[in-house]
Design an enzyme around this catalytic site. Structure first.
Site, PDB file in Angstrom:
ATOM      1  N   ALA A   1      -7.696 -60.075 -23.846  1.00 12.27           N
ATOM      2  CA  ALA A   1      -6.772 -59.508 -24.347  1.00 12.27           C
ATOM      3  C   ALA A   1      -7.022 -58.176 -25.020  1.00 12.27           C
ATOM      4  O   ALA A   1      -8.417 -58.404 -25.760  1.00 12.27           O
ATOM      5  CB  ALA A   1      -5.615 -60.086 -24.901  1.00 12.27           C
TER       6      ALA A   1
ATOM      7  N   GLY B   1      -8.567 -63.813 -22.233  1.00  9.92           N
ATOM      8  CA  GLY B   1      -7.737 -63.275 -21.325  1.00  9.92           C
ATOM      9  C   GLY B   1      -8.581 -63.125 -19.896  1.00  9.92           C
ATOM     10  O   GLY B   1      -7.932 -63.156 -18.911  1.00  9.92           O
TER      11      GLY B   1
ATOM     12  N   GLU C   1      -9.090 -66.301 -18.285  1.00  9.72           N
ATOM     13  CA  GLU C   1      -7.808 -66.768 -17.772  1.00  9.72           C
ATOM     14  C   GLU C   1      -7.525 -66.117 -16.563  1.00  9.72           C
ATOM     15  O   GLU C   1      -6.809 -66.610 -15.475  1.00  9.72           O
ATOM     16  CB  GLU C   1      -6.815 -66.660 -18.858  1.00  9.72           C
TER      17      GLU C   1
ATOM     18  N   GLU D   1     -10.957 -67.475 -28.351  1.00  4.83           N
ATOM     19  CA  GLU D   1      -9.961 -67.052 -28.965  1.00  4.83           C
ATOM     20  C   GLU D   1      -9.711 -67.883 -30.423  1.00  4.83           C
ATOM     21  O   GLU D   1      -9.317 -67.187 -31.560  1.00  4.83           O
ATOM     22  CB  GLU D   1      -8.505 -67.634 -28.328  1.00  4.83           C
TER      23      GLU D   1
END
Ligand code: 3HC
Ligand code: NAI
Length: 696
Positions: A63, A102, A105, A125
């Site tokens: 992210a 992310g 993911e 994270e």
């Protein structure tokens, strides 16, 4: 501006390429672009399969961390990834560089995954005080099993392609060197074989890991390493959900736990450090044409504690190293220390026997300065004495070639006076390593008055090659780290005389998050080190209480662990500190003699006195431009002094507390403890009293 997501048709494939330099972070425009591209590919009749690729140096690295402080914008990543997974046509991810957070993911929301052999995969994270928020806690255990998934998420460490293939995280390794061509050909073969979408959310979690007691055992195993942290426990809870409740429900709970993490002060602190460490590498005002000099051969002078550690750090980074000591016994002891550390690394499986042999081969020993004639960089780590260091630098000036960088590892001495012992002060600077030098990540790079920009650029590049965080600091007593340490140490010493036992001070500060309490650190580092430095100083306060306990211990031969006793007692072969009745009595008697009143000191006071003393001195370093930025001070304290990462460093911690609160606290100490040490730094005062300031 080019679009961050490109769409192209090749035969029956829709190729979706994310192109958002530098690391393809999933910023809002990328998420929007991906959503549109996937919807378009679903609509187009001729498309039978979607291939997701990234341009540039890496697959998606996560992210966009910069967006975490802003209000969320649609499409949210978890929804977008659900849309990808629910897509009626198979989606294939082709990965190079790093698929992180992310990014991984996103890959797991695709139905098939291939990667080049050098690719790395991780859910880091936790390092930002977060947990994976887009299904990572649910999809990873389904692919790799519970334990492997937990290990990846709790450690935050990425794994390589080989391990990813073995654990089931990816389906294929691409070896041809042309990722695009090979991924297209693999995708086409999948399409030809009638491959269907294969949503990970519909898979069962392999259950073999999860016998009764598994999660309780796992929590015990990670307890020490995750002390004080919020997100590891929440990650474990998410994985417990993965094995016990339906995917959709678990996803909702992952989301709410993520929001809890995101709004926590810990995550703000860890995100601050992420950017602070990268900011430290940027030196405002440095001549942009200053090109780092080539460094291949390094000479380290002094084969003691620091010299041997520095030599090992350089060997580990691939340099040739010449280790020199004027004392033959010290030289062979240094070599033995290095080879026994290499042996230990082999024993622990950290390096292979071949790698250890290669490092040992690149180490050469010498006693005479002639051996330094071809060194590109010399790092001096001899005794901490101005006289000795000036003699050494005068000799280096004679022995070294022009263009060699001459560095001192002094912890406190004036780099300019050392530089003046040479005819080339532009080539001289401080490279202040921390003990153990091959382990600690911090390198303070001390700029002398005449150090050239080229030499600074060389040192910054050198720090990176060593895998360390280099922070440029100015020249003054103790630079940034040790100068601030003086205030912290002073208070932890004063409180002893006021009647607080050393073990309580250590317990309270370690409980607050410091890696070790100050008295345990003193015993580990050797109390004589600070003692000798205090003897060299001419500017010490006229205060009989100043570091009085530490001085008395040294004068009684209690130097710390190395002499078997210091602030604490030690038993042979055991480094566990044990409170000493003799030291307790010695302190009581000395307090009595000095007339120091015994007081009740609360845990809060112990923390505030030590930490506010740090912040106050940090503010002075900033004001005097010894530190370039408050965030540099944070990077120094977190990487060199065991300050808790989750508090973001002393200056960030002070901002979170409110500078006004810190200022008021210091003023209160001035009232109760006197103004010798408790005058607020002018910069702190200015900012605290300004209406609009909320940070440095
Ligand atoms: N968001 C925003 N900016 C990022 C970023 C990210 N995720 N990752 C890196 N950057 C920026 C850096 O700040 C730096 O910017 P600068 O040039 O202006 O200083 C630039 O990209 C290059 O980064 P590095 O200097 O670190 O480059 P390296 O090549 O050394 O390392 C990397 C590349 C391994 C990708 C490293 O940057 C990294 O580890 N990034 C963070 C990865 C991460 O933590 N991802 C998870 C994010 S949280 C998340 O995804 C939540 C999810 O569950 C929804
Ligand atoms: P040490 O006493 O372990 O080693 C110093 C070595 O230098 C000895 O082996 C000695 O024989 C050698 N030496 C002395 N004079 C010499 C000369 N003229 N030529 C060649 N060799 C000579 O000391 P330590 O702890 O390794 O410290 C070295 C330097 O590093 C000091 O400046 C110290 O302040 C600094 N430092 C120490 C840290 C620590 O935790 N010990 C941390 C950071 C910096």
């Amino acid at each position: 501006m080019h679009p961050p997501v490109r769409y192209q048709i090749v035969d029956n494939l829709a190729i979706v390429t994310i192109d958002n330099p530098p690391v393809n972070a999933l910023s809002h425009p990328v998420r929007e672009g991906l959503q549109t591209a996937i919807a378009r590919a679903v609509e187009e009749h001729d498309v039978s399969l979607i291939l997701l690729l990234c341009a540039g140096r890496t697959f998606v690295a996560g992210a966009d961390i910069r967006e975490f402080g802003q209000p969320p914008r649609k499409p949210h990543l978890p929804d977008l990834l659900n849309q990808i997974e629910a897509c009626s046509k198979p989606v294939v991810a082709a990965i190079h560089g790093t698929a992180l957070g992310g990014g991984l993911e996103t890959a797991m929301a695709c139905h098939y995954r291939c990667a080049v052999r050098e690719a790395r995969f991780g859910l880091p994270e936790v390092n930002l005080g977060l947990l994976p928020d887009a299904g990572g806690t649910q999809r990873l255990p389904r692919l790799t099993g519970v334990e492997a998934a937990l290990d990846m998420m709790i450690s935050g460490r990425p794994i390589g392609a080989g391990q990813a293939l073995e654990t089931g995280l990816i389906d294929k390794i691409l070896d041809s060197g042309d990722i695009r061509a090979e991924a297209i050909s693999w995708a086409q073969s999948l399409a030809a074989s009638g491959a269907r979408p294969r949503p990970v959310s519909a898979m069962d979690v392999p259950g073999e890991d999860c016998n009764a007691g598994f999660f309780a055992d796992y929590r015990n195993r990670i307890a020490r390493k995750t002390r004080g942290l919020l997100s590891p426990e929440l990650i474990v809870q998410c994985v417990e959900d993965a094995v016990s409740i339906p995917f959709d429900q678990a996803l909702a709970r992952e989301r709410s736990r993520f929001m809890e993490c995101k709004s926590s002060p810990q995550s703000a602190a860890l995100r601050h450090l992420f950017f602070a460490e990268r900011e430290a590498a940027k030196i405002p005002g440095l001549d942009p044409s200053a090109v780092p000099r080539q460094i291949a051969k390094i000479a380290v002078l002094g084969a003691g504690t620091m010299g041997s550690g520095i030599a090992l750090a350089c060997l580990e980074a691939g340099f040739d190293v010449q280790l020199l000591d004027s004392n033959e016994d010290a030289l062979s002891a240094g070599q033995e220390r290095i080879s026994s550390l290499l042996d230990k690394q082999v024993e622990k499986g950290r390096i292979t026997a071949n790698e250890a042999a290669d490092r040992a081969r690149r180490l050469r020993l010498a006693q005479a300065y002639e051996a330094l004639s071809d060194a590109d960089l010399v790092i001096e780590a001899v005794f901490e004495s101005m006289e000795v260091k000036r003699d050494v630098f005068a000799a280096l000036d004679q022995a070294c070639r022009q263009g060699a960088v001459l560095a001192t590892n002094t912890s406190t001495l004036d780099v300019d006076r050392i530089a003046q012992a040479t005819s080339r002060p532009r080539d001289v600077l401080g490279l202040h390593f921390f003990s153990p030098a091959n382990v600690m990540r911090l390198l303070e790079i001390v700029r002398g008055a005449q150090t050239s920009d080229e030499v600074i650029a060389t040192a910054m590049a050198f720090a990176r090659r060593l895998g360390k965080v280099g922070v440029l600091v100015g020249n003054c007593f103790g630079f940034v780290g040790n100068r601030m340490l003086y205030g912290y140490g002073r208070e932890s010493q004063m409180m002893l005389l006021e009647g607080v036992p050393p073990e309580r001070i250590d317990r309270v500060l370690a409980g607050w998050g410091m890696a070790m309490g100050p008295h345990a650190v003193g015993d580990l580092a050797g109390l004589d080190v600070g003692y000798k430095i205090r003897r060299e100083r001419t500017d010490l306060p006229d205060d009989p209480c100043f570091y009085r306990v530490a001085d008395m211990l040294v004068e009684r031969g209690r130097l710390g662990q190395k002499s078997g006793s210091g602030m604490y007692d030690y038993q042979p072969g055991d480094r566990a500190p044990r409170p000493s009745a003799m030291v307790a009595q010695m302190i009581r008697e000395e307090a009595d003699r000095l007339g120091v009143a015994q007081r009740e000191v609360s845990d809060q006071e112990i923390i505030k006195r030590c930490i506010f003393a740090l912040v106050n001195e940090g503010a002075r370093c900033l004001d005097e431009k010894i530190a370039l930025r408050a965030s540099d001070i944070d990077v120094i304290w977190v990487n060199g002094y065991g300050f808790p990462r989750f508090r973001g460093g002393p200056m960030f911690y002070a901002s979170q507390l409110g500078l006004r609160n810190v200022y008021d606290g210091i003023c209160r100490f001035r009232e109760t403890l006197g103004d010798r040490y408790w005058r607020p730094a002018p910069l702190l005062e200015k900012l605290a009293l300004a209406d609009d300031a909320d940070g440095w």
